[in-house]
Design a protein around this motif. Structure first.
Motif, PDB file in Angstrom:
ATOM      1  N   TRP A  62     -11.623 -36.575   8.893  1.00 42.66           N
ATOM      2  CA  TRP A  62     -11.039 -36.624   7.543  1.00 42.66           C
ATOM      3  C   TRP A  62     -11.211 -35.308   6.805  1.00 42.66           C
ATOM      4  O   TRP A  62     -10.500 -35.049   5.827  1.00 42.66           O
ATOM      5  CB  TRP A  62     -11.643 -37.768   6.742  1.00 42.66           C
ATOM      6  CG  TRP A  62     -10.976 -39.070   7.046  1.00 42.66           C
ATOM      7  CD1 TRP A  62     -11.458 -40.082   7.817  1.00 42.66           C
ATOM      8  CD2 TRP A  62      -9.672 -39.473   6.620  1.00 42.66           C
ATOM      9  NE1 TRP A  62     -10.535 -41.094   7.897  1.00 42.66           N
ATOM     10  CE2 TRP A  62      -9.432 -40.753   7.172  1.00 42.66           C
ATOM     11  CE3 TRP A  62      -8.686 -38.889   5.833  1.00 42.66           C
ATOM     12  CZ2 TRP A  62      -8.251 -41.446   6.958  1.00 42.66           C
ATOM     13  CZ3 TRP A  62      -7.499 -39.576   5.614  1.00 42.66           C
ATOM     14  CH2 TRP A  62      -7.289 -40.844   6.168  1.00 42.66           C
ATOM     15  N   THR A  63     -12.139 -34.445   7.243  1.00 47.54           N
ATOM     16  CA  THR A  63     -12.251 -33.135   6.611  1.00 47.54           C
ATOM     17  C   THR A  63     -11.017 -32.276   6.904  1.00 47.54           C
ATOM     18  O   THR A  63     -10.737 -31.318   6.179  1.00 47.54           O
ATOM     19  CB  THR A  63     -13.512 -32.390   7.085  1.00 47.54           C
ATOM     20  OG1 THR A  63     -13.420 -32.125   8.487  1.00 47.54           O
ATOM     21  CG2 THR A  63     -14.759 -33.201   6.800  1.00 47.54           C
ATOM     22  N   VAL A  64     -10.302 -32.610   7.969  1.00 43.96           N
ATOM     23  CA  VAL A  64      -9.034 -31.955   8.275  1.00 43.96           C
ATOM     24  C   VAL A  64      -7.870 -32.764   7.699  1.00 43.96           C
ATOM     25  O   VAL A  64      -6.996 -32.233   7.012  1.00 43.96           O
ATOM     26  CB  VAL A  64      -8.843 -31.778   9.798  1.00 43.96           C
ATOM     27  CG1 VAL A  64      -7.503 -31.107  10.096  1.00 43.96           C
ATOM     28  CG2 VAL A  64      -9.982 -30.967  10.390  1.00 43.96           C
ATOM     29  N   SER A  65      -7.871 -34.069   7.968  1.00 47.96           N
ATOM     30  CA  SER A  65      -6.751 -34.921   7.547  1.00 47.96           C
ATOM     31  C   SER A  65      -6.599 -34.983   6.036  1.00 47.96           C
ATOM     32  O   SER A  65      -5.478 -35.073   5.522  1.00 47.96           O
ATOM     33  CB  SER A  65      -6.929 -36.335   8.114  1.00 47.96           C
ATOM     34  OG  SER A  65      -6.903 -36.322   9.531  1.00 47.96           O
ATOM     35  N   ALA A  66      -7.702 -34.928   5.297  1.00 47.79           N
ATOM     36  CA  ALA A  66      -7.608 -34.960   3.826  1.00 47.79           C
ATOM     37  C   ALA A  66      -6.901 -33.719   3.309  1.00 47.79           C
ATOM     38  O   ALA A  66      -6.092 -33.791   2.370  1.00 47.79           O
ATOM     39  CB  ALA A  66      -8.998 -35.072   3.214  1.00 47.79           C
ATOM     40  N   ALA A  67      -7.180 -32.572   3.912  1.00 41.12           N
ATOM     41  CA  ALA A  67      -6.538 -31.328   3.478  1.00 41.12           C
ATOM     42  C   ALA A  67      -5.051 -31.340   3.796  1.00 41.12           C
ATOM     43  O   ALA A  67      -4.215 -31.023   2.945  1.00 41.12           O
ATOM     44  CB  ALA A  67      -7.220 -30.131   4.142  1.00 41.12           C
ATOM     45  N   THR A  68      -4.696 -31.715   5.020  1.00 39.75           N
ATOM     46  CA  THR A  68      -3.280 -31.711   5.395  1.00 39.75           C
ATOM     47  C   THR A  68      -2.518 -32.814   4.676  1.00 39.75           C
ATOM     48  O   THR A  68      -1.358 -32.639   4.295  1.00 39.75           O
ATOM     49  CB  THR A  68      -3.127 -31.866   6.918  1.00 39.75           C
ATOM     50  OG1 THR A  68      -3.837 -33.036   7.366  1.00 39.75           O
ATOM     51  CG2 THR A  68      -3.677 -30.650   7.651  1.00 39.75           C
ATOM     52  N   GLY A  69      -3.173 -33.964   4.470  1.00 36.23           N
ATOM     53  CA  GLY A  69      -2.506 -35.046   3.746  1.00 36.23           C
ATOM     54  C   GLY A  69      -2.243 -34.687   2.296  1.00 36.23           C
ATOM     55  O   GLY A  69      -1.169 -34.967   1.754  1.00 36.23           O
ATOM     56  N   ALA A  70      -3.225 -34.051   1.631  1.00 30.81           N
ATOM     57  CA  ALA A  70      -3.036 -33.629   0.243  1.00 30.81           C
ATOM     58  C   ALA A  70      -1.937 -32.579   0.142  1.00 30.81           C
ATOM     59  O   ALA A  70      -1.138 -32.587  -0.798  1.00 30.81           O
ATOM     60  CB  ALA A  70      -4.346 -33.090  -0.325  1.00 30.81           C
ATOM     61  N   LEU A  71      -1.895 -31.662   1.099  1.00 33.95           N
ATOM     62  CA  LEU A  71      -0.823 -30.671   1.108  1.00 33.95           C
ATOM     63  C   LEU A  71       0.535 -31.358   1.212  1.00 33.95           C
ATOM     64  O   LEU A  71       1.475 -31.018   0.487  1.00 33.95           O
ATOM     65  CB  LEU A  71      -1.030 -29.690   2.265  1.00 33.95           C
ATOM     66  CG  LEU A  71      -0.130 -28.455   2.293  1.00 33.95           C
ATOM     67  CD1 LEU A  71      -0.805 -27.308   3.039  1.00 33.95           C
ATOM     68  CD2 LEU A  71       1.216 -28.742   2.951  1.00 33.95           C
ATOM     69  N   ALA A  72       0.620 -32.334   2.108  1.00 31.78           N
ATOM     70  CA  ALA A  72       1.891 -33.045   2.296  1.00 31.78           C
ATOM     71  C   ALA A  72       2.349 -33.731   1.020  1.00 31.78           C
ATOM     72  O   ALA A  72       3.541 -33.742   0.692  1.00 31.78           O
ATOM     73  CB  ALA A  72       1.746 -34.065   3.429  1.00 31.78           C
ATOM     74  N   LEU A  73       1.413 -34.309   0.271  1.00 31.75           N
ATOM     75  CA  LEU A  73       1.766 -35.021  -0.954  1.00 31.75           C
ATOM     76  C   LEU A  73       2.126 -34.078  -2.106  1.00 31.75           C
ATOM     77  O   LEU A  73       2.936 -34.430  -2.968  1.00 31.75           O
ATOM     78  CB  LEU A  73       0.599 -35.924  -1.379  1.00 31.75           C
ATOM     79  CG  LEU A  73       0.288 -37.104  -0.450  1.00 31.75           C
ATOM     80  CD1 LEU A  73      -0.967 -37.829  -0.924  1.00 31.75           C
ATOM     81  CD2 LEU A  73       1.467 -38.066  -0.379  1.00 31.75           C
TER      82      LEU A  73
END
Length: 413
Positions: A62-73
């Motif tokens: 999630w330290t990776v997925s949170a960053a990429t997910g926030a970017l996507a949003l």
């Protein structure tokens, strides 16, 4: 005497060899480096993060997925700001905020704070990718656009590689927190180069921040079948890439490899292949056409996934090389096609692509870790092959739709 013929209109957009083109290329290359170095700064460190906080691979991912997910949003609303305040301004502010957060991330006291700071960092970086694509579409001549975007994507690959190598060796010599601080300092240097070199926009037209106007533009892009296919292709390619590179560190630290953290970080030297394949995307499209280039990219990616199943380190490395080459080529082809397809609202068109792309990364990282926990590396490869099949299906459908359209036009003629 006849009327004087009108003088030809000179295209003042940038092209290779023109003044400012090299400065622009270096500036956006540096921005691409900083973006991927910061966005994926924890990816090579996941085994160390897991060990330090006592959490599973899925939790650490999630330290990776949170960053990429926030970017996507956040990429779509920030791209709208670039229509009003300019591409250069939004890119500069986004990169500056992301760098500041990058220097704070090493001080996170626990996993929850680390994930939260990484999410904020991803949100800050959201102003960069779509604005950069729109800047290039406006400032570069169409024939040079694929090559220019390829160089920006090449900067992504160099940033991803150098960030992971740096974090791997620094973490082995010190710890993962010092490694993240080193990435923050590297990104700071890139941000300064970017700001010093990027030419001012000469073809930007200020747009509106009206929510209704934005909704109309987005609705128009989402109703375009070609753009929707390109968004799906970007998401599926990134699902493969996110899954593979989130999990590969866990595989290589375990039997039969037992590699140390520094050596695992050096594995990311294969990103150099992505630098070459993305920069060569323009030549691939010229020779094979867009769909031909995508078929080649997806075949290369699938071959790499299958080869990586072997328990020999050389085979795994060759598999990673093929996966990386196929991914970066496919991404460069699809993203440049988005910029050329959208005639209006280019920032929003690119933003929707980036949203799909980074949602694919977020999904790939989390699902890849879950698949690895459930079925080992074979489970991650199975997930990757499923995404590859999706790319093939979408591309085949696009080929069929294009031929059907040609037949309709011929019948109507």
């Amino acid at each position: 005497m006849g009327a004087a013929s009108p003088s030809p209109v000179t295209d003042t957009r940038l092209s290779p060899g023109a003044p400012g083109y090299r400065r622009m290329s270096f500036a956006l290359f540096a921005a691409g480096m900083a973006t991927f170095a910061l966005l994926y700064s924890t990816q090579a460190l996941l085994p160390a993060v897991s060990a330090d906080f006592g959490v599973t691979a899925g939790a650490a991912s999630w330290t990776v997925s949170a960053a990429t997910g926030a970017l996507a949003l956040c990429v779509l609303p920030l791209s709208a700001l670039s229509e009003r305040f300019g591409r250069r301004t939004v890119m500069t502010v986004s990169l500056a905020v992301a760098v500041v957060l990058g220097l704070l991330v090493p001080f996170a006291p626990n996993l929850e704070w680390l994930v939260a700071l990484r999410a904020l960092q991803g949100a800050a970086l959201a102003g960069l990718p779509a604005s950069a694509m729109a800047y290039l579409a406006e400032e570069v001549r169409p024939k040079a656009l694929v090559a220019a975007i390829g160089l920006f994507v090449a900067g992504n690959s160099i940033g991803g590689m150098s960030g992971r190598i740096l974090t791997g060796w620094v973490a082995q010599l010190a710890d993962w927190r010092v490694a993240l601080g080193a990435v923050g300092l590297m990104a700071l240097a890139c941000a300064l180069v970017f700001r010093a070199l990027l030419p001012r926009a000469r073809h930007f037209t200020r747009g509106s921040l009206s929510p209704l106007a934005l909704a109309r533009t987005v609705r128009g892009h989402l109703s375009d079948p070609l753009l929707m296919r390109l968004y799906a292709i970007g998401a599926l390619f990134m699902t493969v890439f996110g899954a593979v590179y989130t999990v590969i560190g866990y595989r290589l630290v375990e039997a039969p490899f037992h590699l140390p953290q520094g050596v695992i970080g050096s594995i990311f030297l294969v990103y150099l292949v992505g630098t070459v394949s993305s920069a060569a995307a323009g030549q691939l499209v010229a020779r094979l056409g867009r769909r031909g280039a995508l078929y080649l990219a997806v075949t290369t990616t699938a071959a790499g996934l299958l080869l990586s199943l072997a328990d020999a380190l050389a085979a795994v490395l060759l598999g990673l090389i093929l996966i990386t080459a196929g991914f970066f080529a496919g991404h460069a082809v699809a993203s440049s096609a988005v910029s050329r397809t959208a005639k209006t609202g280019r920032a929003q068109a690119s933003a929707l692509y980036q949203s799909a792309y980074y949602l694919g990364s977020s999904a790939g990282g989390t699902l890849g870790a879950i698949a690895f926990h459930a079925g080992g590396w074979s489970g991650t490869v199975a997930l990757g092959l499923l995404a590859v099949f999706g790319v093939v299906s979408v591309t085949l459908y696009g080929t069929h739709a294009a031929r059907a359209q040609q037949r309709r036009l011929a019948a109507a003629a």
